[in-house]
Design an enzyme around this catalytic site. Sequence first.
Site, PDB file in Angstrom:
ATOM      1  CB  ALA A 108      17.502 -17.542  24.700  1.00 24.40           C
TER       2      ALA A 108
ATOM      3  CD  GLN B 227      12.786 -21.582  21.425  1.00 26.15           C
ATOM      4  OE1 GLN B 227      13.670 -21.568  20.613  1.00 26.15           O
ATOM      5  NE2 GLN B 227      12.245 -22.645  22.274  1.00 26.15           N
TER       6      GLN B 227
ATOM      7  CG  ASP C 268      13.223 -10.065  24.215  1.00 26.76           C
ATOM      8  OD1 ASP C 268      12.811  -9.631  22.978  1.00 26.76           O
ATOM      9  OD2 ASP C 268      13.963 -10.768  24.110  1.00 26.76           O
TER      10      ASP C 268
ATOM     11  CG  HIS D 206       8.259 -19.845  25.530  1.00 32.39           C
ATOM     12  ND1 HIS D 206       9.864 -19.949  25.420  1.00 32.39           N
ATOM     13  CD2 HIS D 206       7.590 -21.004  24.883  1.00 32.39           C
ATOM     14  CE1 HIS D 206       9.937 -21.310  24.930  1.00 32.39           C
ATOM     15  NE2 HIS D 206       8.726 -21.785  24.791  1.00 32.39           N
TER      16      HIS D 206
ATOM     17  CB  ILE E 188      22.309 -14.470  15.464  1.00 27.21           C
ATOM     18  CG1 ILE E 188      21.322 -14.445  14.565  1.00 27.21           C
ATOM     19  CG2 ILE E 188      21.772 -13.790  16.682  1.00 27.21           C
ATOM     20  CD1 ILE E 188      20.113 -15.449  14.512  1.00 27.21           C
TER      21      ILE E 188
END
Length: 239
Positions: free
Chosen positions: A21, A100, A103, A118, A228
């Site tokens: 996420a 994971q 989007d 997912h 990140i």
Amino acid sequence: MYEDLKRVIDENENIVFFGGAGVSTESNIPDFRSTDGLYHQKYKYPPEVILSHTFFIGHPKDFFEFYREKMVYKDAKPNLAHIALARLEKEGKLLGVITQNIDGLHQAAGSKNVIELHGSVHRNYCMNCKKFYPLDFVLNSSGVPRCSCGGIVKPDVVLYEEPLNDKAIEDAILLIQKADVLIVGGTSLNVYPAAGLINFFRGKHLILINKTQTPADRSAKMIIREPIGEVLGKAVLDR
Ligand code: ZN
């Protein structure tokens, strides 16, 4: 500051990225499990109840209301992390991305080999006849989205109580086994199956980019606690 990371990227070819996420929060998509994330917002039911298979079957109208409002970020744009990873793949250095997130932002940035553990909000299927529907169909319908055959159109995202896609797990394991460098970013590795998957890594460099501690910190060659997008932006795009 990112010289070590730059050097590893320059000296290696078979890089794989595993992300959670935290990769999307810099695109303003909230992290489920952070303190200001979804789990702490106020709803009639807790999000982990609404996002369960049982709730979906029992209260589809409430599910879709929540889903449209809180799970889909149609206007979100890829950030520097997505863009840097797409660039590395194009340069032939990155074998693929395992995510994971649901989007689709890695693909929006140009990544081709993306394993979505997912699922994705961009794929939706009739539960009755399996006909495909794009995201807009779900967003533009009201109440429960229905196929022309009358079946419910269900987003191809893994809900609580639902198993992960076997093929996605298999592909993720194969990819990790091929990697010389595994960069894990934006995940605390506390959620199944993330922690287990990285145990398949047999390469030289395990690199963690995450703001908080993870169970893998002890086995990592390099740990970076910075955002990140900034890290990958500097280490990849400024080369
Ligand atoms: Zn149908």
